[in-house]
Scaffold this motif. Structure first.
Motif, PDB file in Angstrom:
ATOM      1  N   HIS A   1       1.055  -1.102   0.065  1.00  0.00           N
ATOM      2  CA  HIS A   1      -0.118   0.282   0.413  1.00  0.00           C
ATOM      3  C   HIS A   1       0.987   1.272   0.183  1.00  0.00           C
ATOM      4  N   HIS A   2       0.535   2.691  -1.047  1.00  0.00           N
ATOM      5  CA  HIS A   2       1.608   2.825  -1.075  1.00  0.00           C
ATOM      6  C   HIS A   2       0.913   4.574  -1.545  1.00  0.00           C
ATOM      7  N   CYS A   3       1.059   5.303  -0.203  1.00  0.00           N
ATOM      8  CA  CYS A   3       0.718   6.670  -0.944  1.00  0.00           C
ATOM      9  C   CYS A   3       1.862   8.062  -0.492  1.00  0.00           C
ATOM     10  N   THR A   4       1.036   9.021  -0.959  1.00  0.00           N
ATOM     11  CA  THR A   4       2.151  10.144  -1.184  1.00  0.00           C
ATOM     12  C   THR A   4       1.410  11.274   0.064  1.00  0.00           C
ATOM     13  N   LEU A   5       2.770  11.741   0.414  1.00  0.00           N
ATOM     14  CA  LEU A   5       1.989  12.613   1.308  1.00  0.00           C
ATOM     15  C   LEU A   5       2.257  14.413   1.302  1.00  0.00           C
ATOM     16  N   LEU A   6       1.477  15.479   1.817  1.00  0.00           N
ATOM     17  CA  LEU A   6       1.669  16.476   0.582  1.00  0.00           C
ATOM     18  C   LEU A   6       2.393  17.426   1.947  1.00  0.00           C
ATOM     19  N   VAL A   7       3.328  17.757   2.470  1.00  0.00           N
ATOM     20  CA  VAL A   7       4.185  18.773   3.239  1.00  0.00           C
ATOM     21  C   VAL A   7       4.143  20.138   2.587  1.00  0.00           C
ATOM     22  N   ASN A   8       5.207  20.133   1.244  1.00  0.00           N
ATOM     23  CA  ASN A   8       5.185  21.900   0.788  1.00  0.00           C
ATOM     24  C   ASN A   8       5.144  21.168  -0.494  1.00  0.00           C
ATOM     25  N   THR A   9       4.776  20.820  -1.457  1.00  0.00           N
ATOM     26  CA  THR A   9       4.728  20.663  -2.956  1.00  0.00           C
ATOM     27  C   THR A   9       3.893  22.288  -3.681  1.00  0.00           C
ATOM     28  N   ASN A  10       5.155  21.756  -5.023  1.00  0.00           N
ATOM     29  CA  ASN A  10       4.442  23.156  -4.745  1.00  0.00           C
ATOM     30  C   ASN A  10       3.408  23.213  -6.136  1.00  0.00           C
ATOM     31  N   LYS A  11       2.847  23.974  -5.123  1.00  0.00           N
ATOM     32  CA  LYS A  11       0.534  23.869  -6.003  1.00  0.00           C
ATOM     33  C   LYS A  11       0.904  24.600  -7.511  1.00  0.00           C
ATOM     34  N   VAL A  12       1.628  25.449  -7.819  1.00  0.00           N
ATOM     35  CA  VAL A  12       1.449  25.980  -9.262  1.00  0.00           C
ATOM     36  C   VAL A  12       2.123  24.629 -10.475  1.00  0.00           C
ATOM     37  N   HIS A  13       2.962  24.134  -9.575  1.00  0.00           N
ATOM     38  CA  HIS A  13       3.412  22.943 -11.066  1.00  0.00           C
ATOM     39  C   HIS A  13       2.392  22.253 -10.649  1.00  0.00           C
ATOM     40  N   LEU A  14       2.027  21.509  -9.438  1.00  0.00           N
ATOM     41  CA  LEU A  14       0.608  20.766  -9.621  1.00  0.00           C
ATOM     42  C   LEU A  14      -0.548  20.666 -10.213  1.00  0.00           C
ATOM     43  N   SER A  15      -1.014  22.225 -10.301  1.00  0.00           N
ATOM     44  CA  SER A  15      -1.546  22.495 -10.853  1.00  0.00           C
ATOM     45  C   SER A  15      -1.933  22.621 -12.772  1.00  0.00           C
ATOM     46  N   GLU A  16      -0.725  22.725 -12.932  1.00  0.00           N
ATOM     47  CA  GLU A  16      -0.256  23.238 -14.248  1.00  0.00           C
ATOM     48  C   GLU A  16       0.012  21.747 -15.391  1.00  0.00           C
ATOM     49  N   ALA A  17       0.198  20.812 -13.768  1.00  0.00           N
ATOM     50  CA  ALA A  17       0.777  19.898 -15.260  1.00  0.00           C
ATOM     51  C   ALA A  17      -0.376  18.782 -14.613  1.00  0.00           C
ATOM     52  N   LEU A  18      -1.754  19.077 -14.314  1.00  0.00           N
ATOM     53  CA  LEU A  18      -2.364  18.120 -14.081  1.00  0.00           C
ATOM     54  C   LEU A  18      -3.672  18.595 -14.621  1.00  0.00           C
ATOM     55  N   GLN A  19      -3.675  19.811 -15.163  1.00  0.00           N
ATOM     56  CA  GLN A  19      -4.975  21.108 -15.288  1.00  0.00           C
ATOM     57  C   GLN A  19      -4.937  20.090 -17.224  1.00  0.00           C
ATOM     58  N   LYS A  20      -6.274  19.784 -17.440  1.00  0.00           N
ATOM     59  CA  LYS A  20      -6.942  18.785 -18.817  1.00  0.00           C
ATOM     60  C   LYS A  20      -7.978  19.471 -18.217  1.00  0.00           C
ATOM     61  N   SER A  21      -8.356  18.907 -20.105  1.00  0.00           N
ATOM     62  CA  SER A  21     -10.295  19.071 -20.087  1.00  0.00           C
ATOM     63  C   SER A  21     -10.262  17.142 -20.541  1.00  0.00           C
ATOM     64  N   ASP A  22     -11.527  16.678 -20.337  1.00  0.00           N
ATOM     65  CA  ASP A  22     -11.757  15.335 -20.970  1.00  0.00           C
ATOM     66  C   ASP A  22     -12.857  15.385 -21.711  1.00  0.00           C
ATOM     67  N   VAL A  23     -13.272  16.783 -22.329  1.00  0.00           N
ATOM     68  CA  VAL A  23     -14.665  16.807 -23.207  1.00  0.00           C
ATOM     69  C   VAL A  23     -14.044  16.714 -24.706  1.00  0.00           C
ATOM     70  N   GLY A  24     -15.267  15.555 -24.551  1.00  0.00           N
ATOM     71  CA  GLY A  24     -15.173  14.633 -26.600  1.00  0.00           C
ATOM     72  C   GLY A  24     -14.344  13.934 -25.958  1.00  0.00           C
ATOM     73  N   ILE A  25     -13.723  13.049 -24.590  1.00  0.00           N
ATOM     74  CA  ILE A  25     -13.265  12.240 -25.056  1.00  0.00           C
ATOM     75  C   ILE A  25     -14.389  10.564 -24.195  1.00  0.00           C
ATOM     76  N   GLU A  26     -13.715   9.864 -24.567  1.00  0.00           N
ATOM     77  CA  GLU A  26     -14.207   7.988 -24.471  1.00  0.00           C
ATOM     78  C   GLU A  26     -13.724   7.328 -24.120  1.00  0.00           C
ATOM     79  N   THR A  27     -14.093   6.968 -22.955  1.00  0.00           N
ATOM     80  CA  THR A  27     -12.876   5.487 -22.984  1.00  0.00           C
ATOM     81  C   THR A  27     -13.720   5.041 -21.494  1.00  0.00           C
TER      82      THR A  27
END
Length: 389
Positions: free
Chosen positions: A178-204
């Motif tokens: 079992h694994h997990c990651t603990l947010l301590v002082n992660t760069n939230k700007v980089h996090l948001s930009e790296a995960l910023q996506k839209s799923d409009v029009g995608i079927e999966t």
């Protein structure tokens, strides 16, 4: 120390399967170790995790692996990287870029940098208990910093109704983790930009991540730092009984195998380089993506309109194994110079190419000479479909 560790590892490999299905182990006979990876590379750490899972015997030896990574996005085994991450932008988000990795366990996508503490709890399948692991983490944080983390029904850790850790696992025979990651002082700007996506029009059918409000622990208590958490979480783990969340104090902790710095190299862990190469390869990261279809419609600009009420241009792509398997264009009558219209299934040069770096290189050629603004508009629409995921 390295020689002693290698002897320990090889001994564990030889005895792993011999003891896997033996008489149930008593709690008093289980010992614990805390392994601290000396690597900050996501592919190396995932390879170490996989190597330990496949080779060590956890019947009467439980292990907590603590590790950090340079900036990276880690998707679950059954996820779509183009749906979960801003793939085209990852290389430029930080000075060294943001790596994209696929792990062996399921679950959702996470962002790692050196502001995260990653924890992997290894046990036998019979002793797998993620609630126990989360209790160890919450007790460690409370004991040292007085913060009370909550464990949700989904086995996430939260503080003030914000997520500070998710959870994922791999259950096999005879071992599990079992694994997990603990947010301590992660760069939230980089996090948001790296995960910023839209799923409009995608079927999966791929597993989709659920967005949540997040919080760094340092926002609540600035004294919390990742280096200190190695000791805080590690000692809490060692002082807790193996099968029940009972505090045995330092007396119990001193009976364990203690902390070990591990160097995830071929010399220490024979075969780990091959595992790492496979995890870093395109086939694992992108080729393992479940089949998906992406469709987009585009309004034809007024200056290109040749009819009173033109239809939208429509693009549909099917991607299997990370490669384009089908492309369909609906082109309104009179839009392109060579006169084709309706459902056009002739972009055969795109089929079979990786989505999307190879296909983009061949896109303009496959749609013909760009002799007019109308031709360029069609080409741009197809390109936008490929660059939008």
């Amino acid at each position: 120390m390295a020689l002693v560790h290698r002897k320990f590892v090889m001994s564990a490999i030889l005895s792993r399967f011999a003891r896997a299905y033996s008489t149930p182990v008593q709690e008093k006979d289980i010992r614990k170790s805390v392994f601290i990876s000396q690597s900050k590379d996501i592919f190396t750490n995932l390879a170490l995790e996989d190597w330990l899972y496949k080779n060590l015997d956890f019947t009467n030896h439980h292990v907590l692996m603590l590790w950090q990574n340079d900036p990276c996005v880690v998707i679950g085994r059954h996820q779509n990287p183009w749906l979960e991450a801003n793939v085209p932008a990852l290389g430029a988000l930080t000075d060294q870029g943001v790596a994209l990795a696929r792990r062996n366990s399921g679950g959702g996508t996470v962002f790692h940098d050196q502001g995260n503490l990653n924890m992997t709890f290894f046990t036998s399948r019979n002793h797998y208990n993620r609630r126990y692991n989360l209790e160890v983490i919450t007790r460690a944080i409370f004991r040292e910093y007085g913060l009370k983390l909550e464990i949700t029904p989904r086995d996430d850790l939260t503080l003030r109704n914000c997520k500070v850790s998710g959870t994922a696992a791999k259950l096999g025979r005879p071992s599990a983790y079992h694994h997990c990651t603990l947010l301590v002082n992660t760069n939230k700007v980089h996090l948001s930009e790296a995960l910023q996506k839209s799923d409009v029009g995608i079927e999966t059918n791929a597993t989709k991540s659920t967005k949540s409000k997040i919080l760094n622990l340092c926002e609540e208590n600035p004294k919390i730092k990742v280096p200190a958490l190695y000791k805080v979480v590690g000692w809490e783990y060692l002082r807790t009984h193996a099968l029940s969340v009972k505090d045995g104090g330092m007396e119990l902790a001193n009976q364990q195998k203690g902390f070990q710095m591990v160097n995830p190299t071929e010399k220490w862990f024979p075969g780990i380089e091959e595992i790492r190469d496979n995890l870093q390869g395109w086939q694992w990261r992108f080729g393992k993506t479940p089949k998906f279809t992406i469709s987009r419609s585009f309004t034809v600009p007024e200056h290109l309109i040749s009819q009173d009420v033109p239809d939208d241009l429509k693009v549909t792509m099917v991607v299997e194994g990370g490669k384009i398997s089908d492309v369909n264009l609906y082109v309104p009558p009179g839009l392109v110079a060579n006169g084709f219209s309706g459902n056009v299934n002739v972009i055969t040069s795109l089929i079979g190419h990786k989505f999307s770096e190879e296909a983009l290189d061949n896109l303009e050629w496959s749609l013909g000479a760009l002799g007019s603004d109308k031709d360029k508009f069609v080409t741009d629409c197809v390109k936008q479909v490929m660059q939008s995921v």
